[in-house]
Design an enzyme around this catalytic site. Structure first.
Site, PDB file in Angstrom:
ATOM      1  CG  ASP A 127     -13.370  -6.545 -16.531  1.00  0.00           C
ATOM      2  OD1 ASP A 127     -13.420  -5.625 -16.683  1.00  0.00           O
ATOM      3  OD2 ASP A 127     -13.859  -7.883 -17.430  1.00  0.00           O
ATOM      4  NE  ARG A 187       7.263  -7.416  -6.956  1.00  0.00           N
ATOM      5  CZ  ARG A 187       7.308  -8.506  -6.772  1.00  0.00           C
ATOM      6  NH1 ARG A 187       5.562  -8.929  -6.432  1.00  0.00           N
ATOM      7  NH2 ARG A 187       7.281  -9.717  -6.424  1.00  0.00           N
ATOM      8  CD  GLU A 205      -3.833  -0.024  -7.811  1.00  0.00           C
ATOM      9  OE1 GLU A 205      -4.463   0.890  -8.166  1.00  0.00           O
ATOM     10  OE2 GLU A 205      -2.554  -1.124  -7.887  1.00  0.00           O
ATOM     11  CB  ALA A 249       0.228 -11.711  -6.893  1.00  0.00           C
ATOM     12  CE1 TYR A 296       5.087  -6.061   0.069  1.00  0.00           C
ATOM     13  CE2 TYR A 296       5.531  -8.433   0.171  1.00  0.00           C
ATOM     14  CZ  TYR A 296       5.278  -8.393  -0.556  1.00  0.00           C
ATOM     15  OH  TYR A 296       5.078  -7.971  -1.797  1.00  0.00           O
ATOM     16  NE  ARG A 354       4.246 -11.555   0.481  1.00  0.00           N
ATOM     17  CZ  ARG A 354       3.308 -11.094  -0.505  1.00  0.00           C
ATOM     18  NH1 ARG A 354       2.282 -10.206   0.186  1.00  0.00           N
ATOM     19  NH2 ARG A 354       3.338 -11.636  -1.299  1.00  0.00           N
ATOM     20  N   PRO A 403      -3.798 -12.325  -2.632  1.00  0.00           N
ATOM     21  CG  PRO A 403      -3.181 -13.272  -4.534  1.00  0.00           C
ATOM     22  CD  PRO A 403      -3.678 -11.951  -3.728  1.00  0.00           C
ATOM     23  CG  ASN A 404       1.297 -14.675  -1.460  1.00  0.00           C
ATOM     24  OD1 ASN A 404       1.103 -16.261  -1.078  1.00  0.00           O
ATOM     25  ND2 ASN A 404       1.352 -14.804  -2.885  1.00  0.00           N
ATOM     26  CG  HIS A 433       1.182  -6.700 -10.474  1.00  0.00           C
ATOM     27  ND1 HIS A 433       1.353  -5.440 -10.060  1.00  0.00           N
ATOM     28  CD2 HIS A 433       1.915  -7.133  -9.358  1.00  0.00           C
ATOM     29  CE1 HIS A 433       1.770  -5.016  -8.966  1.00  0.00           C
ATOM     30  NE2 HIS A 433       1.966  -6.208  -8.674  1.00  0.00           N
ATOM     31  CG  HIS A 482       0.293  -1.424  -3.916  1.00  0.00           C
ATOM     32  ND1 HIS A 482      -0.043  -3.196  -4.337  1.00  0.00           N
ATOM     33  CD2 HIS A 482       0.085  -0.991  -5.146  1.00  0.00           C
ATOM     34  CE1 HIS A 482      -0.825  -2.849  -5.325  1.00  0.00           C
ATOM     35  NE2 HIS A 482      -0.745  -1.943  -5.942  1.00  0.00           N
ATOM     36  CB  ILE A 483       2.666  -2.805   2.418  1.00  0.00           C
ATOM     37  CG1 ILE A 483       0.745  -3.587   2.611  1.00  0.00           C
ATOM     38  CG2 ILE A 483       3.542  -2.887   3.589  1.00  0.00           C
ATOM     39  CD1 ILE A 483       0.677  -5.235   3.093  1.00  0.00           C
ATOM     40  CB  SER A 484       6.127  -2.447  -1.473  1.00  0.00           C
ATOM     41  OG  SER A 484       6.094  -2.929  -2.390  1.00  0.00           O
ATOM     42  NE  ARG A 517       8.767  -5.406  -4.269  1.00  0.00           N
ATOM     43  CZ  ARG A 517       7.766  -6.406  -3.488  1.00  0.00           C
ATOM     44  NH1 ARG A 517       6.635  -5.769  -3.181  1.00  0.00           N
ATOM     45  NH2 ARG A 517       8.318  -7.562  -3.257  1.00  0.00           N
ATOM     46  CG  ASN A 530      -2.250  -4.951  -0.701  1.00  0.00           C
ATOM     47  OD1 ASN A 530      -1.597  -5.357  -2.498  1.00  0.00           O
ATOM     48  ND2 ASN A 530      -1.649  -4.773  -0.100  1.00  0.00           N
TER      49      ASN A 530
END
Ligand code: DQA
Length: 148
Positions: free
Chosen positions: A88, A112, A99, A78, A24, A19, A11-12, A81, A101-103, A108, A75
């Site tokens: 699963d 997170r 996995e 949210a 990001y 954003r 999402p997002n 988390h 993550h950009i940040s 943070r 990625n």
């Protein structure tokens, strides 16, 4: 055997580039797609990049990857988390999972810091900006080429 790497985004991330660019950056998912495709092609692989704001669609795409992909870069946004269901689904996939993550999620908010997806991931990248996607693709190419 498939030589396609799935790059899944939660999402997002459709708003990447617009954003919270201070977190990001300004690159878009299309920029990510192009760079990863170029990198993969040079190694005899291809990439398919997906994004969805819906947990079930991400799960369906992971199920599709079971027969269509040799590896997954994910990625989950949210959902990282919160989603036991995505964990699963990833546990049904047999190839390498990275996995990304950009940040740097560990720098943070505390919520997170925990990832359900990390329980399945073979590697985790956080804080490398969008370059992390290319590093993840590079890793999957070398793991798959080595036969594992
Ligand atoms: C993110 C980090 C997550 O905590 C956040 O919810 C995202 C993006 C990252 O790429 O840094 O949507 O996965």
């Amino acid at each position: 055997m498939s030589r396609t790497i799935y790059i899944l985004n939660g999402p997002n991330l459709n708003l990447l580039g617009q954003r919270q660019p201070e977190i990001y950056g300004y690159d878009t998912l299309d920029d990510v797609r192009q760079r990863c495709a170029q990198l993969a092609e040079g190694k005899g692989f291809s990439v398919d990049l997906f994004q969805s704001n819906h947990e079930g669609v991400i799960i369906d795409t992971i199920h599709e990857a079971r027969s269509a992909a040799c590896g997954i870069v994910i990625n989950p946004g949210a959902f990282t988390h919160t989603s036991v269901a995505i964990l699963d689904a990833l546990n049904t996939f047999e190839g390498p999972v990275i996995e990304c993550h950009i940040s740097n999620v560990h720098k943070r908010e505390a919520f997170r810091h925990h990832s359900y997806v990390s329980l399945r991931a073979d590697g985790v990248l956080a804080g490398f900006g969008v370059e992390g996607y290319e590093l993840a693709v590079r890793r999957i190419c070398s793991v798959v080429s080595a036969g594992g």
